[in-house]
Motif scaffolding. Structure first.
Motif, PDB file in Angstrom:
ATOM      1  N   LEU A 263      10.043   1.612  -3.635  1.00  0.00           N
ATOM      2  CA  LEU A 263       9.360   2.344  -2.581  1.00  0.00           C
ATOM      3  C   LEU A 263      10.361   2.661  -1.484  1.00  0.00           C
ATOM      4  O   LEU A 263      11.111   1.797  -1.047  1.00  0.00           O
ATOM      5  CB  LEU A 263       8.223   1.517  -1.991  1.00  0.00           C
ATOM      6  CG  LEU A 263       7.031   1.231  -2.889  1.00  0.00           C
ATOM      7  CD1 LEU A 263       5.941   0.522  -2.094  1.00  0.00           C
ATOM      8  CD2 LEU A 263       6.496   2.490  -3.525  1.00  0.00           C
TER       9      LEU A 263
ATOM     10  N   ALA B   3       7.300   6.528  -4.068  1.00  0.00           N
ATOM     11  CA  ALA B   3       7.782   5.734  -5.199  1.00  0.00           C
ATOM     12  C   ALA B   3       8.883   6.513  -5.899  1.00  0.00           C
ATOM     13  O   ALA B   3       8.666   7.632  -6.354  1.00  0.00           O
ATOM     14  CB  ALA B   3       6.648   5.446  -6.164  1.00  0.00           C
TER      15      ALA B   3
ATOM     16  N   ARG C 192       3.352  -1.351  -3.577  1.00  0.00           N
ATOM     17  CA  ARG C 192       2.550  -0.700  -2.533  1.00  0.00           C
ATOM     18  C   ARG C 192       1.623  -1.698  -1.838  1.00  0.00           C
ATOM     19  O   ARG C 192       1.500  -1.697  -0.615  1.00  0.00           O
ATOM     20  CB  ARG C 192       1.726   0.441  -3.124  1.00  0.00           C
ATOM     21  CG  ARG C 192       2.541   1.677  -3.428  1.00  0.00           C
ATOM     22  CD  ARG C 192       1.644   2.853  -3.832  1.00  0.00           C
ATOM     23  NE  ARG C 192       2.428   3.980  -4.262  1.00  0.00           N
ATOM     24  CZ  ARG C 192       3.102   4.797  -3.449  1.00  0.00           C
ATOM     25  NH1 ARG C 192       3.096   4.582  -2.151  1.00  0.00           N
ATOM     26  NH2 ARG C 192       3.794   5.809  -3.946  1.00  0.00           N
TER      27      ARG C 192
END
Length: 162
Positions: free
Chosen positions: A21, A26, A91
């Motif tokens: 990330l 991404a 995430r």
């Protein structure tokens, strides 16, 4: 199963798909050990995304990345889950290091940390700028992990050895 590489031995080469990330995006790509020469690398093998100990371990490494980067090193997390699973895990917890997908456990096998059909052992390998193993820790049960302080201490020792 392959033997666990000892300090002073060359680290087994590999190339794996991974995700990192960056600013909320991404970035998916292939991570190859041979492309990462020139600075130290911490390989953190962990059993599973979003499990209790693995989450604590990787969150601590992520929050300690600035300390590791200050020693000119990087961290790659490696586990058997897919790149999609890694992205969701990163995430959810804001993980900043690349997470690599060793779905067939071939890299875990090459490093001697795979468990026959049961995943892999929690292990950390510190590689120098030339891809030589300089320090390692392989957990018997995987309920604990090496802390960022231990990694930075080992990186400092590596820095002073050269």
């Amino acid at each position: 199963m392959a033997k666990i590489p000892s300090a002073g031995q060359g680290a087994p080469g590999f190339s794996l798909p991974g995700v990192r990330l960056a600013a909320g995006r991404a970035e998916r790509r292939e991570y190859s050990l041979s492309e990462h020469r020139g600075r130290p690398l911490v390989l953190a093998f962990y059993p599973g995304d979003d499990t209790a100990v693995c989450t604590r371990q990787l969150c601590s490494y992520s929050s300690g990345l600035d300390r590791i980067a200050a020693l000119n090193a990087a961290v790659w997390g490696i586990s058997p889950q897919s790149v999609e699973s890694h992205e969701a895990f990163a995430r959810k917890h804001g993980l900043a290091m690349p997470l690599l997908a060793d779905c067939d456990l071939s890299v875990a096998e090459a490093y001697g940390v795979s468990l026959a059909d049961k995943g892999l052992r929690r292990a950390v390998f510190l590689l120098d700028a030339h891809g030589t193993v300089r320090w390692r820790h392989v957990a018997m049960l995987g309920l604990t992990y090496r802390r960022v302080d231990t990694l930075t201490e080992q990186l400092r020792m590596l820095e002073h050895a050269h």
